[in-house]
Design a protein around this motif. Sequence first.
Motif, PDB file in Angstrom:
ATOM      1  N   GLY A 117       0.799  -1.322   0.142  1.00 21.83           N
ATOM      2  CA  GLY A 117      -0.039  -0.105   0.019  1.00 21.83           C
ATOM      3  C   GLY A 117       0.793   1.180   0.050  1.00 21.83           C
ATOM      4  N   ALA A 118       0.315   2.399   0.417  1.00 22.16           N
ATOM      5  CA  ALA A 118       0.879   3.622   0.369  1.00 22.16           C
ATOM      6  C   ALA A 118       0.724   4.408   1.576  1.00 22.16           C
ATOM      7  CB  ALA A 118       0.678   4.249  -0.758  1.00 22.16           C
ATOM      8  N   VAL A 119       1.514   5.391   1.975  1.00 16.72           N
ATOM      9  CA  VAL A 119       1.270   6.302   2.903  1.00 16.72           C
ATOM     10  C   VAL A 119       0.719   7.606   2.327  1.00 16.72           C
ATOM     11  CG1 VAL A 119       2.109   7.730   4.836  1.00 16.72           C
ATOM     12  CG2 VAL A 119       2.500   5.178   4.850  1.00 16.72           C
ATOM     13  N   VAL A 120      -0.381   8.331   2.736  1.00 16.44           N
ATOM     14  CA  VAL A 120      -0.645   9.341   1.690  1.00 16.44           C
ATOM     15  C   VAL A 120      -0.972  10.404   2.866  1.00 16.44           C
ATOM     16  CG1 VAL A 120      -2.477  10.338   0.299  1.00 16.44           C
ATOM     17  CG2 VAL A 120      -1.672   7.843   0.028  1.00 16.44           C
ATOM     18  N   VAL A 121      -0.512  11.635   2.608  1.00 18.79           N
ATOM     19  CA  VAL A 121      -0.809  12.729   3.361  1.00 18.79           C
ATOM     20  C   VAL A 121      -1.836  13.665   2.638  1.00 18.79           C
ATOM     21  CG1 VAL A 121       0.078  14.768   4.829  1.00 18.79           C
ATOM     22  CG2 VAL A 121       1.570  12.576   4.603  1.00 18.79           C
ATOM     23  N   THR A 122      -2.957  13.786   3.087  1.00 17.70           N
ATOM     24  CA  THR A 122      -3.816  14.713   2.356  1.00 17.70           C
ATOM     25  C   THR A 122      -4.913  15.401   3.509  1.00 17.70           C
ATOM     26  OG1 THR A 122      -5.799  14.760   0.751  1.00 17.70           O
ATOM     27  CG2 THR A 122      -5.660  12.839   2.368  1.00 17.70           C
TER      28      THR A 122
ATOM     29  N   VAL B  77     -10.778   1.470  -5.351  1.00 16.25           N
ATOM     30  CA  VAL B  77      -9.591   0.520  -5.953  1.00 16.25           C
ATOM     31  C   VAL B  77      -9.560  -0.817  -5.037  1.00 16.25           C
ATOM     32  CG1 VAL B  77      -8.272   2.154  -7.055  1.00 16.25           C
ATOM     33  CG2 VAL B  77      -7.630   1.536  -4.654  1.00 16.25           C
ATOM     34  N   GLY B  78     -10.640  -1.048  -4.123  1.00 16.18           N
ATOM     35  CA  GLY B  78     -10.629  -2.208  -3.232  1.00 16.18           C
ATOM     36  C   GLY B  78      -9.672  -2.289  -2.066  1.00 16.18           C
TER      37      GLY B  78
ATOM     38  N   ARG C 266      -2.650   5.578   6.166  1.00  7.49           N
ATOM     39  CA  ARG C 266      -2.196   4.304   5.627  1.00  7.49           C
ATOM     40  C   ARG C 266      -3.085   3.720   4.530  1.00  7.49           C
ATOM     41  NH1 ARG C 266       0.810  -0.275   8.040  1.00  7.49           N
ATOM     42  NH2 ARG C 266      -1.226  -0.799   8.576  1.00  7.49           N
ATOM     43  N   VAL C 267      -2.763   3.500   3.469  1.00  6.85           N
ATOM     44  CA  VAL C 267      -3.897   3.082   2.232  1.00  6.85           C
ATOM     45  C   VAL C 267      -3.335   1.494   2.032  1.00  6.85           C
ATOM     46  CG1 VAL C 267      -5.027   3.441   0.273  1.00  6.85           C
ATOM     47  CG2 VAL C 267      -4.586   5.337   1.633  1.00  6.85           C
ATOM     48  N   LEU C 268      -3.946   0.513   2.567  1.00 11.13           N
ATOM     49  CA  LEU C 268      -3.714  -0.782   2.391  1.00 11.13           C
ATOM     50  C   LEU C 268      -4.555  -1.268   0.992  1.00 11.13           C
ATOM     51  CD1 LEU C 268      -3.914  -2.167   5.852  1.00 11.13           C
ATOM     52  CD2 LEU C 268      -2.308  -0.837   4.715  1.00 11.13           C
ATOM     53  N   LEU C 269      -3.597  -1.951  -0.119  1.00 13.73           N
ATOM     54  CA  LEU C 269      -4.222  -2.319  -1.304  1.00 13.73           C
ATOM     55  C   LEU C 269      -4.167  -3.759  -1.400  1.00 13.73           C
ATOM     56  CD1 LEU C 269      -2.233   0.447  -3.391  1.00 13.73           C
ATOM     57  CD2 LEU C 269      -4.594   0.423  -2.752  1.00 13.73           C
ATOM     58  N   PRO C 270      -5.119  -4.400  -2.185  1.00 15.55           N
ATOM     59  CA  PRO C 270      -4.829  -5.586  -2.649  1.00 15.55           C
ATOM     60  C   PRO C 270      -3.712  -5.887  -3.354  1.00 15.55           C
ATOM     61  CG  PRO C 270      -6.986  -4.790  -3.283  1.00 15.55           C
ATOM     62  CD  PRO C 270      -6.256  -3.563  -2.714  1.00 15.55           C
TER      63      PRO C 270
ATOM     64  N   VAL D 191      -3.499  -4.451  -6.873  1.00 18.93           N
ATOM     65  CA  VAL D 191      -3.514  -2.954  -7.085  1.00 18.93           C
ATOM     66  C   VAL D 191      -2.173  -2.275  -7.089  1.00 18.93           C
ATOM     67  CG1 VAL D 191      -4.662  -0.953  -6.632  1.00 18.93           C
ATOM     68  CG2 VAL D 191      -6.066  -3.112  -6.475  1.00 18.93           C
ATOM     69  N   THR D 192      -1.699  -1.780  -8.262  1.00 19.65           N
ATOM     70  CA  THR D 192      -0.430  -1.169  -8.194  1.00 19.65           C
ATOM     71  C   THR D 192      -0.532   0.369  -7.503  1.00 19.65           C
ATOM     72  OG1 THR D 192      -0.591  -0.253 -10.255  1.00 19.65           O
ATOM     73  CG2 THR D 192       0.337  -2.394 -10.158  1.00 19.65           C
ATOM     74  N   HIS D 193       0.424   1.060  -7.418  1.00 20.45           N
ATOM     75  CA  HIS D 193       0.640   2.215  -6.786  1.00 20.45           C
ATOM     76  C   HIS D 193      -0.209   3.345  -7.733  1.00 20.45           C
ATOM     77  CE1 HIS D 193       3.593   0.496  -4.109  1.00 20.45           C
ATOM     78  NE2 HIS D 193       2.982   0.854  -3.091  1.00 20.45           N
ATOM     79  N   PRO D 194       0.450   3.143  -9.101  1.00 15.67           N
ATOM     80  CA  PRO D 194      -0.167   4.136  -9.841  1.00 15.67           C
ATOM     81  C   PRO D 194      -1.779   3.857 -10.195  1.00 15.67           C
ATOM     82  CG  PRO D 194       1.760   2.833 -10.905  1.00 15.67           C
ATOM     83  CD  PRO D 194       1.480   2.334  -9.679  1.00 15.67           C
ATOM     84  N   VAL D 195      -2.194   2.794  -9.979  1.00 17.64           N
ATOM     85  CA  VAL D 195      -3.585   2.742  -9.925  1.00 17.64           C
ATOM     86  C   VAL D 195      -4.075   3.467  -8.836  1.00 17.64           C
ATOM     87  CG1 VAL D 195      -5.759   1.206  -9.429  1.00 17.64           C
ATOM     88  CG2 VAL D 195      -3.773   0.501 -10.986  1.00 17.64           C
TER      89      VAL D 195
END
Length: 315
Positions: free
Chosen positions: A229-234, A247-248, A265-269, A272-276
Amino acid sequence: MQKASDVLRVEGLAKRFESGGGIDAVSISVAPGSITGFIGINGAGKSTTLRCILGLITPDAGRISLFGATATAQARRRIGFLPEERGLFPRDRARDAIAFHARLKGLSQRSAYASADCLLERIGLGSRLRDRIGDLSKGNAQRVQILCALAHAPDLLLLDEPFSGLDPVAQSEVVSLFAEFRAGGGAILFSTHAMAAAQNLCDRVVILANGRTVFEGELAEAAAASPHGAVVVTSDEAGLLTAALAVGGEARPMSSAIGEATRWRVLLPPSVTHPVLMRALAEHAVPIIAFEPIKADLESAFWQLAAPAKERQAA
Ligand SMILES: Nc1ncnc2c1ncn2[C@@H]1O[C@H](COP(=O)(O)OP(=O)(O)OP(=O)(O)O)[C@@H](O)[C@H]1O
């Protein structure tokens, strides 16, 4: 995994204080010639566990074995301890303080001073051995305190936050000192919040959350627990949640808001890639202050294994 040859083995350790705090189910095993990091957020129960191992606190339940047998006062003399509360007298001279600790553990006066001088030399404080602790910098005083734990050549070091107050140079010296101790067959269990130091130094980690061991194993196994996944600040909470869901994925706050923004923290399946995810954020017009893929390291694993309670607090 616990082995008969472990220098330290803690099973089902529990201690409850009147305040309501304490530990419930701590297990740890430390093998000879190994370094184990003991990691947990503030109040997780690290110091309580170390104090139980040292016999400073009597646990309510659980077993503590040292060097293959139930812990006794005799076996505890083979431990070197760095307490969380640093307790050297400012008027004591560095070498006297170290020799005093060695004498407490049974060394003769001559051997105690020889050990103190050798250790001070080893850590680059050979010219300061007659300085008073109060005249040393905080970092040098901390180094002297660590040497007090090492002075009687223990077989096991228990260190409560050994890196706190040390600058990066001092940290790296202490890391080499510990690596040398391990190479000589010694074992170390140290509590820390310094994930990078733990990542560099540890063979194994024990992760504690709410007074319980939630992970114990090799460093690489812990890192493998890092999620994708990714750490996103918003600043746009609603947009981020919608994009993650689209994106699931699943988003969890890592901290309370910094100004307008929050770290998520956005956890991804796995598929699902980071660009998605970035595309989904753009489609929902989410302003992104920072975007960083989650790395497979100890810190990410720690958030995954130990942080749900903390994340709930932040939510
Ligand atoms: N002597 C005590 N009396 C009452 N409560 C205590 C005592 N020692 C610890 N506690 C409580 O037990 C819990 C665990 O504390 P402990 O100091 O072991 O955590 P820690 O993981 O070492 O935290 P930190 O990283 O902040 O040092 C906390 O809720 C703390 O308030």
